[in-house]
Design a protein around this motif. Structure first.
Motif, PDB file in Angstrom:
ATOM      1  N   PHE A 122       0.833  -1.203   0.000  1.00 26.27           N
ATOM      2  CA  PHE A 122       0.000   0.000   0.000  1.00 26.27           C
ATOM      3  C   PHE A 122       0.873   1.260   0.000  1.00 26.27           C
ATOM      4  O   PHE A 122       0.590   2.225  -0.726  1.00 26.27           O
ATOM      5  N   GLU A 123       1.924   1.224   0.789  1.00 25.55           N
ATOM      6  CA  GLU A 123       2.793   2.400   0.851  1.00 25.55           C
ATOM      7  C   GLU A 123       3.452   2.665  -0.511  1.00 25.55           C
ATOM      8  O   GLU A 123       3.588   3.820  -0.943  1.00 25.55           O
ATOM      9  N   LYS A 124       3.861   1.595  -1.190  1.00 23.96           N
ATOM     10  CA  LYS A 124       4.465   1.768  -2.512  1.00 23.96           C
ATOM     11  C   LYS A 124       3.450   2.351  -3.484  1.00 23.96           C
ATOM     12  O   LYS A 124       3.785   3.190  -4.328  1.00 23.96           O
ATOM     13  N   LYS A 125       2.220   1.887  -3.351  1.00 25.89           N
ATOM     14  CA  LYS A 125       1.192   2.374  -4.259  1.00 25.89           C
ATOM     15  C   LYS A 125       0.901   3.851  -4.017  1.00 25.89           C
ATOM     16  O   LYS A 125       0.674   4.631  -4.941  1.00 25.89           O
ATOM     17  N   VAL A 126       0.918   4.216  -2.714  1.00 29.51           N
ATOM     18  CA  VAL A 126       0.622   5.614  -2.373  1.00 29.51           C
ATOM     19  C   VAL A 126       1.685   6.535  -2.971  1.00 29.51           C
ATOM     20  O   VAL A 126       1.384   7.620  -3.503  1.00 29.51           O
ATOM     21  N   PHE A 127       2.900   6.123  -2.904  1.00 27.49           N
ATOM     22  CA  PHE A 127       3.974   6.976  -3.419  1.00 27.49           C
ATOM     23  C   PHE A 127       4.233   6.779  -4.915  1.00 27.49           C
ATOM     24  O   PHE A 127       5.111   7.389  -5.487  1.00 27.49           O
ATOM     25  N   SER A 128       3.469   5.896  -5.490  1.00 29.29           N
ATOM     26  CA  SER A 128       3.645   5.664  -6.936  1.00 29.29           C
ATOM     27  C   SER A 128       2.991   6.807  -7.725  1.00 29.29           C
ATOM     28  O   SER A 128       1.941   7.332  -7.333  1.00 29.29           O
ATOM     29  N   ALA A 129       3.589   7.134  -8.858  1.00 32.03           N
ATOM     30  CA  ALA A 129       3.044   8.222  -9.722  1.00 32.03           C
ATOM     31  C   ALA A 129       1.856   7.743 -10.520  1.00 32.03           C
ATOM     32  O   ALA A 129       1.116   8.534 -11.098  1.00 32.03           O
ATOM     33  N   VAL A 130       1.682   6.420 -10.562  1.00 28.98           N
ATOM     34  CA  VAL A 130       0.598   5.869 -11.374  1.00 28.98           C
ATOM     35  C   VAL A 130      -0.696   6.011 -10.589  1.00 28.98           C
ATOM     36  O   VAL A 130      -0.816   5.482  -9.495  1.00 28.98           O
ATOM     37  N   GLN A 131      -1.633   6.724 -11.150  1.00 29.82           N
ATOM     38  CA  GLN A 131      -2.910   6.938 -10.470  1.00 29.82           C
ATOM     39  C   GLN A 131      -4.078   6.355 -11.239  1.00 29.82           C
ATOM     40  O   GLN A 131      -5.175   6.289 -10.700  1.00 29.82           O
ATOM     41  N   ASN A 132      -3.868   5.984 -12.438  1.00 29.93           N
ATOM     42  CA  ASN A 132      -4.951   5.477 -13.287  1.00 29.93           C
ATOM     43  C   ASN A 132      -5.306   4.055 -12.838  1.00 29.93           C
ATOM     44  O   ASN A 132      -4.479   3.152 -12.822  1.00 29.93           O
ATOM     45  N   THR A 133      -6.577   3.889 -12.448  1.00 30.61           N
ATOM     46  CA  THR A 133      -7.008   2.586 -11.940  1.00 30.61           C
ATOM     47  C   THR A 133      -7.164   1.548 -13.039  1.00 30.61           C
ATOM     48  O   THR A 133      -7.405   0.394 -12.751  1.00 30.61           O
ATOM     49  N   SER A 134      -6.986   2.030 -14.293  1.00 29.48           N
ATOM     50  CA  SER A 134      -7.177   1.079 -15.387  1.00 29.48           C
ATOM     51  C   SER A 134      -5.848   0.626 -15.972  1.00 29.48           C
ATOM     52  O   SER A 134      -5.819  -0.207 -16.849  1.00 29.48           O
ATOM     53  N   ASP A 135      -4.760   1.220 -15.531  1.00 30.36           N
ATOM     54  CA  ASP A 135      -3.488   0.814 -16.141  1.00 30.36           C
ATOM     55  C   ASP A 135      -3.043  -0.525 -15.567  1.00 30.36           C
ATOM     56  O   ASP A 135      -3.584  -1.044 -14.580  1.00 30.36           O
ATOM     57  N   LYS A 136      -2.029  -1.012 -16.194  1.00 34.54           N
ATOM     58  CA  LYS A 136      -1.528  -2.351 -15.842  1.00 34.54           C
ATOM     59  C   LYS A 136      -0.962  -2.412 -14.427  1.00 34.54           C
ATOM     60  O   LYS A 136      -1.167  -3.385 -13.684  1.00 34.54           O
ATOM     61  N   ALA A 137      -0.228  -1.375 -14.020  1.00 32.35           N
ATOM     62  CA  ALA A 137       0.397  -1.338 -12.690  1.00 32.35           C
ATOM     63  C   ALA A 137      -0.652  -1.448 -11.584  1.00 32.35           C
ATOM     64  O   ALA A 137      -0.490  -2.139 -10.567  1.00 32.35           O
ATOM     65  N   TYR A 138      -1.766  -0.753 -11.787  1.00 28.24           N
ATOM     66  CA  TYR A 138      -2.815  -0.771 -10.765  1.00 28.24           C
ATOM     67  C   TYR A 138      -3.460  -2.155 -10.685  1.00 28.24           C
ATOM     68  O   TYR A 138      -3.774  -2.642  -9.588  1.00 28.24           O
ATOM     69  N   ARG A 139      -3.625  -2.769 -11.878  1.00 25.78           N
ATOM     70  CA  ARG A 139      -4.225  -4.095 -11.866  1.00 25.78           C
ATOM     71  C   ARG A 139      -3.304  -5.106 -11.177  1.00 25.78           C
ATOM     72  O   ARG A 139      -3.753  -5.983 -10.461  1.00 25.78           O
ATOM     73  N   GLU A 140      -1.970  -4.936 -11.378  1.00 26.01           N
ATOM     74  CA  GLU A 140      -1.021  -5.826 -10.697  1.00 26.01           C
ATOM     75  C   GLU A 140      -1.068  -5.618  -9.176  1.00 26.01           C
ATOM     76  O   GLU A 140      -0.996  -6.572  -8.383  1.00 26.01           O
ATOM     77  N   TYR A 141      -1.210  -4.357  -8.805  1.00 23.54           N
ATOM     78  CA  TYR A 141      -1.309  -4.023  -7.378  1.00 23.54           C
ATOM     79  C   TYR A 141      -2.521  -4.717  -6.744  1.00 23.54           C
ATOM     80  O   TYR A 141      -2.448  -5.336  -5.672  1.00 23.54           O
ATOM     81  N   LYS A 142      -3.653  -4.602  -7.439  1.00 24.71           N
ATOM     82  CA  LYS A 142      -4.882  -5.197  -6.910  1.00 24.71           C
ATOM     83  C   LYS A 142      -4.766  -6.722  -6.831  1.00 24.71           C
ATOM     84  O   LYS A 142      -5.265  -7.346  -5.887  1.00 24.71           O
TER      85      LYS A 142
END
Length: 483
Positions: A122-142
């Protein structure tokens, strides 16, 4: 050696008390164990299930705030995320404290590690520049987050299942202990009841049966049927009672025989002088010796002597009755024994001379004075001398002596060379109505002389006894305290 009723009861009831103590100790220990199991179920297994449920809810709540924050970027949700995270850590720590198996502890470590991974992710996600919930990084996070949450949920379910299984096992154990306690209590109580009934039955039987036998024997004795002694196999107390009863029966039988013998003997003693009086009186009334005054005087003398004999016999019986009732009066005065012994000896010397018996006196010089009833002590000495003359054969010897012993007492003894007394009769010669029998000596008397003598000497504070050897003679002793 037979056990007494008291010991039997003590031992029996001690066994019952020990059974009750055993039951109490056993029940206490098992109930204490049952209480420990219940407390363990409440404090560990149930608490584990409860904490697992709270932890599951807390984690899902934290996940919810995490998703809300990522969508809205609202700092309140962010703050709540970390607050809920503190609750998660507290619940994990609580779960660690109450975990009681290695398996649970390993699962908790996995949960703790997975939660730390979730926080880090969660902390990595918070500080990540990627904010788009549809991009690949967000899907990997989820996907990663979901895997972590699934792992945590699975581990929590396993812990809950283990806790429930442990709780079920302990509940079965508690149920088994309860059934065991009930079983042992029932068996022990049954044994105790059976022992009480058995003890009561045996003791009642052992006591009741001898008492019934004694009761039946008492009825027979009351009817004058003494029969053989009662021999009872029973506890010592009842046996002692039976022995005492047998002794009483023997004594009553002896007294009954003595009574019959005494009545028979007394009847003879009374009939002889009464017959002599009757015949002498008849002869006087018929005037048989009218012209012979000396013969009439002789008949009057016979009547007088026989009357005195009757009066003396009756007086002996009356004296003994008063002595036994404690109503005999004594006239105590200070006397010297020498003149009393001398007077009694001189009085009975003519009787001894008829049988050519020699009487010797051995009186110690300067014999101390004694405080006595002169008439009664004279009666004792004359009785002993008279008996000695009766039972000593013609040409025998009698000696009477008196001396002071070391106990400040004067001892008087009368020794004869007569037939003697059997050893088994020595203790009985001073009993009332007991006459010293001899196979070759004609015995006369009421059998009260020695019994009266014993009462008189006892009243004077002395003692009287006899030593004898059959065929060699007897010695009667009595003591009197010095004045």
């Amino acid at each position: 050696m037979k056990v007494t009723i008291f010991k039997r009861l003590v031992i029996s009831y001690l066994v019952i008390i020990l059974l009750i103590i055993f039951l109490g100790v056993y029940t206490t220990l098992r109930l204490n164990r049952l209480n420990q199991i219940i407390n363990y179920i409440i404090s560990v297994d149930t608490a584990t299930v409860k904490v697992v449920g709270e932890l599951t809810d807390t984690i899902f709540t934290q996940v919810g705030y995490e998703e809300k924050y990522l969508i809205s970027k609202d700092q309140d949700f962010y703050q709540r995320f970390w607050e809920i995270g503190d609750y998660v850590k507290k619940n994990i720590k609580k779960l660690e404290e109450i975990s009681d198996t290695v398996e649970k502890k390993n699962l908790i470590k996995k949960i703790k590690k997975a939660h730390e991974s979730y926080i880090s992710l969660f902390e990595k996600k918070v500080f990540s520049a990627v904010q788009n919930t549809s991009d690949k990084a967000y899907r990997e996070y989820k996907q990663k987050k979901q895997n972590i949450i699934n792992e945590i949920s699975q581990n929590l379910r396993e812990i809950a299942e283990i806790a429930k299984l442990d709780r079920d096992k302990k509940m079965e154990m508690a149920s088994a202990i309860s059934l065991q306690v009930i079983k042992v209590t029932t068996i022990t109580a049954g044994i105790a009841i059976m022992m009480v009934v058995l003890i009561s039955f045996l003791n009642t039987r052992n006591i009741n049966r001898p008492i019934l036998l004694l009761q039946e024997k008492t009825k027979q004795v009351a009817k004058g049927k003494f029969g053989p002694p009662v021999y009872i196999s029973s506890p010592p107390e009842i046996k002692e009672l039976a022995n005492a009863f047998n002794t009483m029966c023997e004594r009553l039988k002896e007294l009954d025989e003595m009574k019959i013998d005494f009545i028979s003997h007394l009847s003879h003693e009374l009939r002889t002088p009464l017959t002599a009086i009757k015949e002498a009186s008849s002869m006087l009334l018929e005037g048989v010796f009218t012209d012979m005054p000396e013969k009439q005087y002789e008949l009057f003398s016979i009547i007088k002597e026989e009357c005195e004999r009757l009066i003396n016999g009756v007086n002996r019986i009356l004296d003994l009755s008063r002595m036994e009732a404690g109503m005999m009066s004594y006239k105590f005065r200070t006397f010297s024994l020498f003149p009393i012994i001398e007077k009694s000896t001189l009085k009975l010397t003519p009787l001894a001379q008829r049988k050519k018996i020699k009487i010797e006196m051995n009186i110690e010089d300067n014999l101390p004075l004694v405080r006595i009833d002169e008439e009664r002590i004279t009666q004792v000495i004359e009785n002993l001398l008279s008996n000695a003359i009766k039972f000593t054969a013609d040409g025998g010897k009698i000696s009477i002596s008196a001396n002071k012993n070391e106990g400040n007492m004067i001892t008087v003894s009368v020794t004869d060379t007569g037939c003697g007394i059997p050893q088994e009769e020595l203790e009985k010669v001073f009993e009332k109505f007991k006459r010293i029998e001899s196979g070759w000596v004609a015995v006369r008397g009421t059998g009260l002389g020695l019994s009266i003598a014993k009462h008189i000497i006892t009243a004077h504070g002395g003692q009287i006894w006899v030593e004898s050897e059959p065929g060699k003679g007897s010695t009667f002793y009595f003591t009197l305290p010095v004045s």
